[in-house]
Design a protein around this motif. Structure first.
Motif: not given
Length: 509
Positions: A326, A328, A330, A332-336
């Protein structure tokens, strides 16, 4: 030294306070050990329940994003810019013309190389044809022979000797034949035309004309042919190089992408790379991350985005090609994004391992899903799943003692009794561990104790981490959150024990 009465009184008070403080500390320890300490011992132990679920083991690293199709476009033939066809932000396709430089000199080179090739072709044809020599020779004269056989008989079989017919070789007339010639025949008919033809003609003498022949000889010089072939090959190579130089004056896109930068304008002089008109963006920097490409024109394409991340030497040993991960961002922590391991470098990252720096190894991972909005150079955190057990019995790692595949646990039975058992473990996750054998779903296991070993009941000095003691300014106050030992003469009470009432001791009058 002389002690004044007032100072003497202060010394006596301080001494009394010190003695009282020591006594209070001893009393607090006795109270905690005999009272609350016993209560703590009787408190139920913390337990964890064996459950069924998924156990994941992961390792983490950090890196930056880069597209393998990012490319720097450079001229293979330098010169003065005559046209720049694109600007930053334009979308281009593979093969599209991006810019051109002046072609005057390169076109002259092509023309000269073509003329040299034509000459070399003609010379080779001549060398292979060789040198032809023609000579005329006289043939030897033939001997003269008889012109024909004389005395040959005519077709009628007559020898042609005379008219009396007395020759023995002459055929005799059959008396009985009705067609026999009559003795009274015309004398002029005694000689037939055939008989007259048997008379030989007078011989004639002729002088033969001399006979000649023409001989043509062709000689090929092998050395001259080999030299001409070499000259032709050189001319062909020179023409190919000249044509490549001419083609190099036009810069075309090597991949589909978006123009990220343009380093010149019309009239500027640009250099050449001396090779391909594009360069890859996959070069590694000294930190192991992919460096952004640089060139006259840079094209970027987020399609097929990858991430190169650095991992500790221990974690890198757990990485294998194809493992899921996965990524992620940095920023945009909600962008995985899902990813998979493409490769793990067998060499350490440049600059690591020296001095006190930890050794790290780089791994490249391929992102999946829609990466159209990503940019080269974005920093990211990568979490790679190195082990997974689905629908497995699991337990918090803190509930087991020991290391390795075989460990021990304390099972708490419903009646409160405990039993020490051996547990075989499988995948060890970040906070849980897979139970292979030794425990069943629903079993309660005692968590490891966190008490200290310094001789105090809770592993720390009485009053530390406990509630605040009472205010001893007037002899005694209620402590909150723990058994407090009040200060002497108005000192703040020390917090201690668990959940008792502060006992203030001291004066302060």
């Amino acid at each position: 030294m002389k002690v004044f009465p007032r100072r003497r009184g202060a010394v006596l008070v301080n001494s009394a306070l010190g003695v009282a403080l020591l006594g209070a500390a001893a009393l607090a320890y006795t109270v905690l050990d005999d009272g609350t300490g016993t209560a703590a011992a009787k408190a139920p132990a913390r337990t964890a329940t064996v459950t069924k679920g998924t156990v994941l083991a992961t390792v983490s690293g950090t890196g930056t994003l880069a597209s393998p199709t990012d490319a720097a476009q450079d001229f293979s033939t330098g010169g003065r810019l005559t046209a720049v066809e694109v600007a930053v932000g334009d979308t281009v396709t593979k093969g599209q013309v991006l810019a051109t430089v002046d072609t005057t000199a390169t076109q002259q080179q092509v023309d000269g190389a073509q003329a040299a090739l034509n000459t070399a072709t003609v010379n080779l044809a001549k060398a292979r044809a060789g040198v032809t020599t023609t000579t005329v020779q006289q043939l030897p004269a033939r001997a003269n022979g008889s012109s024909g056989a004389s005395g040959s008989s005519g077709a009628g079989g007559s020898s042609g000797r005379g008219a009396d017919g007395s020759s023995a070789s002459a055929p005799q007339a059959d008396p009985s034949s009705a067609t026999a010639p009559s003795a009274t025949a015309d004398p002029s008919a005694q000689t037939s035309p055939a008989a007259r033809a048997t008379v030989p003609a007078a011989p004639t003498t002729s002088v033969p004309e001399p006979q000649t022949t023409t001989i043509t000889t062709t000689k090929v010089d092998d050395a001259a042919v080999a030299q001409a072939e070499q000259q032709l090959a050189t001319a062909q190579t020179n023409l190919a190089n000249a044509q490549a130089a001419l083609a190099g004056t036009t810069l075309t896109a090597s991949v589909d992408g978006t123009v990220a930068s343009v380093a010149g304008r019309v009239g500027d002089t640009v250099g050449s790379t001396g090779g391909s008109s594009s360069s890859s963006a996959g070069a590694k920097s000294s930190t192991g991350a992919s460096a952004a490409p640089s060139g006259f024109i840079v094209l970027t394409n987020p399609t097929g985005m990858q991430v190169t991340a650095n991992f500790s030497e221990l974690d890198s040993l757990k990485l294998k090609k194809g493992e899921a991960a996965t990524v992620t961002l940095n920023a945009q922590s909600d962008s995985k994004f899902n990813a998979s391991v493409l490769s793990v470098s067998p060499l350490p990252v440049s600059g690591s391992g020296g001095g006190s720096a930890a050794v790290q190894y780089a791994a490249t991972l391929q992102l999946s899903g829609d990466t159209g909005k990503l940019r080269t150079g974005l920093s990211a955190t990568v979490s790679v799943v190195t082990g997974e057990a689905d629908d497995a019995l699991s337990l918090p790692t803190a509930a087991l003692s020991g290391t390795g595949a075989s460990r021990t646990a304390t099972v708490v039975h419903p009646d409160g009794s405990t039993e020490r058992v051996t547990v075989e473990v499988g995948v060890e996750g970040d906070s849980t561990v897979q139970v292979v054998s030794g425990l069943a779903e629903g079993d309660k296991v005692e968590l490891a104790s966190t008490s200290g070993s310094n001789g105090f009941p809770n592993g720390s000095f009485p009053g530390v981490n406990g509630g605040q003691g009472g205010n001893g300014s007037r002899g005694g106050g209620a402590g909150s959150g723990g058994a407090g030992v009040a200060g002497i003469g108005g000192a703040v009470g020390a917090a201690g024990g668990a959940g008792g009432t502060g006992a203030g001791r001291g004066g302060g009058r």
